[in-house]
Design a protein around this motif. Structure first.
Motif, PDB file in Angstrom:
ATOM      1  N   ASP A  92       0.815  -1.219   0.000  1.00  0.00           N
ATOM      2  CA  ASP A  92       0.000   0.000   0.000  1.00  0.00           C
ATOM      3  C   ASP A  92       0.842   1.259   0.000  1.00  0.00           C
ATOM      4  O   ASP A  92       0.419   2.306  -0.479  1.00  0.00           O
ATOM      5  CB  ASP A  92      -0.912   0.003   1.240  1.00  0.00           C
ATOM      6  CG  ASP A  92      -1.931  -1.121   1.205  1.00  0.00           C
ATOM      7  OD1 ASP A  92      -2.454  -1.397   0.109  1.00  0.00           O
ATOM      8  OD2 ASP A  92      -2.196  -1.723   2.262  1.00  0.00           O
ATOM      9  N   ARG A 138      -0.757  -1.329   4.693  1.00  0.00           N
ATOM     10  CA  ARG A 138      -1.083  -0.335   5.708  1.00  0.00           C
ATOM     11  C   ARG A 138      -0.907  -0.900   7.118  1.00  0.00           C
ATOM     12  O   ARG A 138      -0.369  -0.241   8.008  1.00  0.00           O
ATOM     13  CB  ARG A 138      -2.522   0.156   5.529  1.00  0.00           C
ATOM     14  CG  ARG A 138      -2.719   1.085   4.342  1.00  0.00           C
ATOM     15  CD  ARG A 138      -4.182   1.483   4.193  1.00  0.00           C
ATOM     16  NE  ARG A 138      -4.384   2.351   3.055  1.00  0.00           N
ATOM     17  CZ  ARG A 138      -4.390   3.687   3.118  1.00  0.00           C
ATOM     18  NH1 ARG A 138      -4.198   4.279   4.278  1.00  0.00           N
ATOM     19  NH2 ARG A 138      -4.584   4.415   2.040  1.00  0.00           N
ATOM     20  N   GLU A 185      -2.083   6.096  12.285  1.00  0.00           N
ATOM     21  CA  GLU A 185      -2.983   5.756  11.179  1.00  0.00           C
ATOM     22  C   GLU A 185      -3.029   6.865  10.145  1.00  0.00           C
ATOM     23  O   GLU A 185      -2.984   6.620   8.940  1.00  0.00           O
ATOM     24  CB  GLU A 185      -4.381   5.465  11.721  1.00  0.00           C
ATOM     25  CG  GLU A 185      -4.449   4.283  12.681  1.00  0.00           C
ATOM     26  CD  GLU A 185      -3.996   2.978  12.033  1.00  0.00           C
ATOM     27  OE1 GLU A 185      -4.130   2.844  10.807  1.00  0.00           O
ATOM     28  OE2 GLU A 185      -3.491   2.107  12.771  1.00  0.00           O
ATOM     29  N   ALA A 186      -3.147   8.126  10.628  1.00  0.00           N
ATOM     30  CA  ALA A 186      -3.188   9.249   9.690  1.00  0.00           C
ATOM     31  C   ALA A 186      -1.861   9.400   8.958  1.00  0.00           C
ATOM     32  O   ALA A 186      -1.828   9.761   7.776  1.00  0.00           O
ATOM     33  CB  ALA A 186      -3.532  10.532  10.434  1.00  0.00           C
ATOM     34  N   THR A 187      -0.750   9.118   9.631  1.00  0.00           N
ATOM     35  CA  THR A 187       0.561   9.219   8.987  1.00  0.00           C
ATOM     36  C   THR A 187       0.718   8.160   7.908  1.00  0.00           C
ATOM     37  O   THR A 187       1.250   8.426   6.818  1.00  0.00           O
ATOM     38  CB  THR A 187       1.668   9.084  10.043  1.00  0.00           C
ATOM     39  OG1 THR A 187       1.522  10.112  11.026  1.00  0.00           O
ATOM     40  CG2 THR A 187       3.045   9.198   9.415  1.00  0.00           C
ATOM     41  N   THR A 229      -1.698   6.818   6.199  1.00  0.00           N
ATOM     42  CA  THR A 229      -2.546   7.260   5.085  1.00  0.00           C
ATOM     43  C   THR A 229      -1.827   8.289   4.235  1.00  0.00           C
ATOM     44  O   THR A 229      -1.872   8.239   2.997  1.00  0.00           O
ATOM     45  CB  THR A 229      -3.860   7.842   5.630  1.00  0.00           C
ATOM     46  OG1 THR A 229      -4.567   6.826   6.333  1.00  0.00           O
ATOM     47  CG2 THR A 229      -4.730   8.384   4.509  1.00  0.00           C
ATOM     48  N   ALA A 276       0.866   6.597   2.134  1.00  0.00           N
ATOM     49  CA  ALA A 276       0.359   5.797   1.018  1.00  0.00           C
ATOM     50  C   ALA A 276      -0.101   6.660  -0.146  1.00  0.00           C
ATOM     51  O   ALA A 276      -0.408   6.151  -1.227  1.00  0.00           O
ATOM     52  CB  ALA A 276      -0.802   4.918   1.496  1.00  0.00           C
ATOM     53  N   THR A 277      -0.162   7.956   0.061  1.00  0.00           N
ATOM     54  CA  THR A 277      -0.598   8.876  -0.985  1.00  0.00           C
ATOM     55  C   THR A 277       0.610   9.363  -1.770  1.00  0.00           C
ATOM     56  O   THR A 277       1.647   9.680  -1.203  1.00  0.00           O
ATOM     57  CB  THR A 277      -1.331  10.080  -0.366  1.00  0.00           C
ATOM     58  OG1 THR A 277      -2.414   9.599   0.419  1.00  0.00           O
ATOM     59  CG2 THR A 277      -1.872  11.007  -1.447  1.00  0.00           C
TER      60      THR A 277
END
Length: 595
Positions: A69, A86, A130-132, A134, A137-138
């Protein structure tokens, strides 16, 4: 043998040359061009194959770069998350953060010229894993260099604001809050003025942007303006404050009529601003009830708590009773509206019932079922002496006192100051190392008796002080004096049960008993030998009403050990030590001398 070809005549070069030449079109020339050579064909085939291989390699590379991911080459705070799912990336980042000491170190913060520190754990400062992940992965992969992704940082703005204020103390300049205050019955406007302060959201933003860089984070100051403006304050003076105190307010109910005078309105109408500088008019119910307490006492019936009494020498529960009261708090919003008017100033209030704080069922659960200790001391002079009367008066005030689990009993708080008005008389007290007449003399004997009852009940000693001189009517060391307000006696009910105090007296004794549920099988005392014994001096004092003669007593130091017994063993020991001064042999009659 000959063939047909053998029979054909030979063709000479000259014969060929004599054939007439013909024009040939251009496209015919191309069509008739010879085929390419073998070497060139191989080159074209190889080139095409190479293109196919490059395309295939690019596909393989893309698949490699986007495997998982999180794209290849992505790092966060030095943790390589590239190619991971993830879930795996989140776990890898958590492991990396747990090993990074910077994340637990106090953060240096500059606020209003002061450098303070805050601990990340105290303000909720963390990396949002979790936000990091995400964010990681972008975006696309990095084939030739790592791509560093900044961590997503979370912090609790309110906790941070509280921590900064606690560490830095005074910050900025306070905003002057708007208000309307009453000088007697005259309202006066207080206009707001802006201040400078930290803002929780801006402080959190500064910390999130800089952490965990390791440097000092500067938190900005911002201008702070009151929500209620000066013009709105002036409007409140004219529309509410002045008419509010122009006439009484009548409150009707089934309990009777209450007339609230302008002075009571001025005391209870609150026109001050909240933290944001906004004025929300309201009625302070406590101040209003205090201002009209005399009238309410005639209309209302207070609730009565269930209580213990004593019958045939044992505790008995007496049920409480409900009360009735005017619900002025519920009527407050309507009051605000009516106070703006100068006529028809009347509202209706609803009576409400109030339940007692302690019911009979509550008391029954406290386990007040048996006498867990009792202690008696003797006195002389009979019940006619002022000293004896003071002992009895204190006993009457304390009888029936209930100490709930976890609560502390204070004798000074329970009786209040012992004065002539509360039933106490003059009797000898120790002041400045000698006996002198004083109001409440003798209460120390009741204090000692109460202390010993709590001592042998196994309750926690919070505060007591033995006498400076030893009197043989008391047990040595485990006794206590009292002097309002400086010297008090306190014990804490550290048991899970309620403790009820009972007192009784005769013409020559005072007894205090504790009722509860036994925690200890028994409590006993062991004494050390007396040591450092001193003899009394002979002191002659001027004769007069303030002189009290004494025979003198020795001084000494001694230890007392409180032993707590449980299941046949001593479960706990507690040491008490006291040094008694020698009481002088005071002689009345003559100029003051010391021998």
């Amino acid at each position: 043998m000959t063939t047909a070809s053998d029979r054909q005549p030979p063709v000479s070069e000259s014969a060929t040359a004599r054939v007439p030449a013909q024009a040939v079109p251009a496209h015919d020339v191309l069509e008739s061009a010879p085929p390419p050579r073998r070497g060139r064909r191989r080159f074209l085939i190889a080139g095409a194959a190479a293109l196919v291989l490059v395309a295939a390699g690019a596909g393989v590379a893309a698949r490699w770069a986007y495997r998982g991911d999180v794209p290849r080459g992505v790092t966060v705070l030095g943790a390589d998350l590239g190619g991971l799912s993830r879930t795996a990336a989140a776990q890898a980042l958590r492991d990396h953060l747990a090993a990074d000491p910077r994340l637990a170190e106090p953060v240096r913060v500059q606020v209003d010229g002061k450098e303070v520190t805050v601990k990340p754990a105290d303000v909720g400062l963390v990396v949002d894993v979790e936000a990091t992940v995400t964010a990681a992965a972008t975006g696309g992969p990095s084939l030739f260099a790592d791509r560093e992704v900044a961590p997503v940082v979370a912090v609790d703005p309110d906790l941070l604001d509280g921590a900064l204020r606690k560490a830095a103390g005074k910050i900025g300049t306070p905003m002057r809050k708007p208000a309307v205050v009453f000088d007697g019955l005259t309202p006066r406007a207080v206009h707001p003025e802006p201040g400078r302060d930290i803002d929780p959201a801006r402080s959190a933003e500064a910390l999130r942007a800089a952490w965990p860089g390791g440097g000092t984070v500067t938190v900005p100051l911002v201008d702070v303006f009151a929500t209620t403006t000066a013009a709105e304050v002036d409007e409140l003076v004219g529309s509410l404050a002045r008419p509010a105190v122009a006439a009484p307010l009548t409150v009707t109910s089934s309990l009777g009529t209450l007339s609230i005078p302008p002075a009571a309105i001025a005391k209870s109408l609150v026109l001050t601003a909240d933290r944001a500088g906004k004025i929300e008019p309201r009625i302070d119910d406590k101040k209003l009830r205090a201002a009209v307490a005399g009238q309410l006492a005639k209309l209302e019936k207070p609730a009565k708590d269930a209580r213990f009494t004593f019958a045939a020498g044992k505790p008995k529960i007496v049920e409480g009773a409900q009360g009735t009261a005017l619900d002025l708090a519920a009527a407050a919003p309507e009051m605000i509206g009516v106070l703006r008017a100068t006529s028809e100033r009347s509202i209706a209030a609803t009576p409400v019932t109030s339940a007692p704080k302690l019911s009979a069922a509550d008391l029954a659960k406290l386990g007040v079922k048996e006498k867990v200790s009792t202690f008696t001391t003797k006195f002389t002079g009979g019940l006619s002496s002022s000293r004896s009367q003071n002992i009895v008066q204190a006993a009457k005030q304390v009888r029936g006192a209930l100490v709930l689990p976890g609560k502390t009993f204070s004798l000074n708080k329970h009786t209040g100051e012992r004065t002539y008005k509360t039933g106490y008389q003059d009797a000898p007290v120790i002041i400045g190392g000698k006996l002198t007449p004083g109001v409440g003399g003798g209460v120390s004997q009741f204090t000692t008796t109460l202390f010993n009852a709590s001592y042998y009940a196994g309750l926690e000693d919070v505060e007591h002080k033995p006498h400076s001189f030893y009197f043989d009517r008391y047990p040595a060391v485990i006794e206590s004096t009292i002097f309002y307000p400086d010297l008090d006696f306190k014990f804490k009910n550290d048991s899970p049960h309620g403790v009820l105090i009972d007192t009784a007296y005769t013409s020559n004794s005072i007894t205090v008993s504790m009722w509860s549920t036994k925690v200890w099988d028994k409590v006993t005392t062991e004494y050390s030998p007396r040591r450092n014994i001193t003899s009394p001096q002979r002191i002659v004092l001027p004769d007069g009403p303030d002189c009290i003669a004494t025979g003198g007593l020795i001084g000494f130091t001694q230890d007392a050990f409180r032993l707590f017994h449980k299941d046949g063993k001593v479960a706990k020991r507690e040491k008490f030590t006291w040094k008694y001064d020698a009481e002088p042999n005071f002689v009345c009659g003559g100029p003051e001398t010391t021998n």
